[in-house]
Design a protein around this motif. Structure first.
Motif, short mmCIF file in Angstrom:
data_model
loop_
_atom_site.label_atom_id
_atom_site.label_comp_id
_atom_site.label_asym_id
_atom_site.label_seq_id
_atom_site.Cartn_x
_atom_site.Cartn_y
_atom_site.Cartn_z
N GLY A 297 0.83 -1.19 0.00
CA GLY A 297 0.00 0.00 0.00
C GLY A 297 0.86 1.24 0.00
O GLY A 297 2.03 1.21 0.42
N TYR B 73 -2.88 -1.38 -3.34
CA TYR B 73 -3.76 -0.23 -3.21
C TYR B 73 -2.97 1.08 -3.10
O TYR B 73 -1.81 1.11 -2.72
CB TYR B 73 -4.68 -0.37 -1.99
CG TYR B 73 -3.98 -0.30 -0.64
CD1 TYR B 73 -3.76 0.93 -0.01
CD2 TYR B 73 -3.55 -1.45 0.01
CE1 TYR B 73 -3.12 1.00 1.22
CE2 TYR B 73 -2.92 -1.38 1.24
CZ TYR B 73 -2.71 -0.15 1.84
OH TYR B 73 -2.07 -0.09 3.05
N SER C 66 -3.59 5.05 -1.39
CA SER C 66 -4.44 5.74 -0.43
C SER C 66 -4.47 7.25 -0.63
O SER C 66 -5.05 7.97 0.19
CB SER C 66 -3.99 5.42 1.00
OG SER C 66 -4.37 4.11 1.37
N PRO D 238 -13.78 2.05 -0.71
CA PRO D 238 -12.76 1.76 -1.71
C PRO D 238 -13.39 1.76 -3.11
O PRO D 238 -14.58 1.50 -3.26
CB PRO D 238 -12.27 0.35 -1.33
CG PRO D 238 -12.73 0.15 0.07
CD PRO D 238 -13.99 0.93 0.22
N TRP E 189 -12.23 1.33 -7.65
CA TRP E 189 -11.22 1.05 -8.67
C TRP E 189 -10.93 2.29 -9.49
O TRP E 189 -11.85 2.98 -9.92
CB TRP E 189 -11.70 -0.05 -9.61
CG TRP E 189 -11.82 -1.41 -9.00
CD1 TRP E 189 -12.98 -2.04 -8.62
CD2 TRP E 189 -10.76 -2.30 -8.68
NE1 TRP E 189 -12.69 -3.28 -8.10
CE2 TRP E 189 -11.34 -3.47 -8.12
CE3 TRP E 189 -9.37 -2.24 -8.81
CZ2 TRP E 189 -10.58 -4.55 -7.70
CZ3 TRP E 189 -8.60 -3.32 -8.39
CH2 TRP E 189 -9.21 -4.46 -7.85
N LEU F 50 -6.74 -0.48 -7.09
CA LEU F 50 -7.70 -0.20 -6.03
C LEU F 50 -7.28 1.05 -5.27
O LEU F 50 -6.11 1.20 -4.87
CB LEU F 50 -7.80 -1.38 -5.06
CG LEU F 50 -8.91 -1.23 -4.01
CD1 LEU F 50 -10.29 -1.45 -4.63
CD2 LEU F 50 -8.69 -2.20 -2.85
N MET G 195 -7.92 3.12 -1.84
CA MET G 195 -8.43 3.06 -0.47
C MET G 195 -8.41 4.48 0.07
O MET G 195 -7.38 4.93 0.58
CB MET G 195 -7.54 2.15 0.38
CG MET G 195 -7.68 0.68 0.07
SD MET G 195 -9.06 -0.05 0.99
CE MET G 195 -8.43 0.06 2.66
N LYS H 87 -4.35 -3.43 4.25
CA LYS H 87 -4.17 -4.46 3.22
C LYS H 87 -5.24 -5.54 3.34
O LYS H 87 -5.63 -6.14 2.33
CB LYS H 87 -2.77 -5.07 3.27
CG LYS H 87 -2.43 -5.87 4.51
CD LYS H 87 -1.01 -6.43 4.37
CE LYS H 87 -0.62 -7.31 5.54
NZ LYS H 87 0.77 -7.85 5.38
N ALA I 76 -8.36 -3.91 1.92
CA ALA I 76 -8.20 -3.84 0.46
C ALA I 76 -8.42 -5.20 -0.18
O ALA I 76 -9.09 -5.31 -1.22
CB ALA I 76 -6.81 -3.31 0.12
#
Length: 300
Positions: free
Chosen positions: A157, A179, A181, A189, A191, A201, A203, A287, A290
């Motif tokens: 992440g 992911y 952030s 979350p 895409w 992804l 987050m 994680k 995610a």
């Protein structure tokens, strides 16, 4: 990167969090101490935001600011780890590469306790500062390697200070991150399907339920202010989850801020609030949240 003002619109997904929880909660501890801008570390300037605005003239070493940051690792890490263990929660540590390279034993202890190491950049700076994709990529890889060397865990992440660059998500996708952030635009979350090499992804993180507000004149003053604010967010989102749309809440902490004794009372209070909500909340590493979202949210 195209700006998306709609997101899920009026039709958010109904994510089924584990155990029937109505809310997923991500607690984040920012591990930045030793990676702040400092002449001592060879940077061109000193970080100016701390307990007070630095009054040290440009070009001179700021021993005061260095001490404010050093408190976070010297005293804050142990305080956080003991509390998380006592309350039985696992969190995510946003780790700057230079910080963990300078205090590897402390960083290793955080991950040995079962928490997550996420990449917070090499130093505590916006990735929007990078003038080229190549320079940013080198910094991203350097930070990831330092975190893995210190903790034994490869970060999946990412979050940097302020803003990412136009290339950040492309680089994260290229290097296999789970992911990103660097988003403040949703409670769920989602895409990013426009990323080259993606989708990736996202987050979303948040700055409102965050102890940086202790450093802002319009923010928290006493610990209970932070507890009350976090509790209001928790209960509002639990109610929305009970009405059929479970959400994600981020609670951001810093070693040098809530690591201080008085402000740590807010951490203890928030952890007690979460414990009192029982199975209605799922407190988990980013994680893990995610990975659950990847399995639950359709990519197409």
């Amino acid at each position: 990167m195209r700006r998306d003002l709609m997101g899920y619109g009026l039709n958010p997904p109904r994510i089924a969090w584990p155990g029937g929880a109505k809310l997923a909660v991500s607690i984040v501890v920012n591990y930045e101490e030793g990676a702040e801008m400092a002449l001592e570390a060879g940077d061109a300037e000193n970080e100016r935001i701390g307990e007070v605005i630095s009054v040290v003239p440009p070009g001179r070493r700021d021993f005061g600011q260095e001490g404010i940051f050093s408190y976070g690792t010297r005293a804050g890490v142990g305080r956080f780890l003991e509390a998380f263990d006592r309350h039985g929660v696992k969190v995510t540590w946003f780790m700057c590469g230079r910080a963990v390279e300078r205090t590897p034993d402390l960083a290793r202890a955080c991950i040995a306790a079962g928490h997550e190491a996420a990449n917070h950049g090499w130093v505590w700076r916006p990735h929007a500062d990078f003038a080229s994709r190549e320079a940013e990529e080198a910094s991203l890889l350097r930070a990831g390697a330092a975190i893995e060397a210190a903790t034994g865990e490869r970060p999946v992440g990412f979050f940097c200070r302020g803003s990412e660059s136009p290339w950040t998500r492309e680089l994260l996708a290229r290097h296999g991150y789970l992911y990103d952030s660097n988003a403040f635009d949703d409670d769920l979350p989602y895409w990013d399907r426009e990323v080259a090499g993606g989708p990736l992804l996202v987050m979303p993180y948040a700055l409102d339920c965050n102890d940086m507000k202790f450093f802002h004149p319009n923010g928290f003053v006493v610990p209970q202010h932070f507890v009350d604010y976090a509790e209001a967010a928790i209960d509002q989102l639990i109610e929305e989850g009970e009405r059929g749309v479970p959400k994600l809440l981020n609670i951001g902490l810093h070693l040098r801020i809530c690591g201080r004794p008085a402000r740590f009372r807010a951490v203890e209070g928030i952890l007690r609030v979460l414990a009192a909500r029982g199975g209605k909340v799922w407190v988990a590493r980013r994680k893990d949240i995610a990975a659950h979202a990847v399995a639950d949210l359709p990519v197409a």
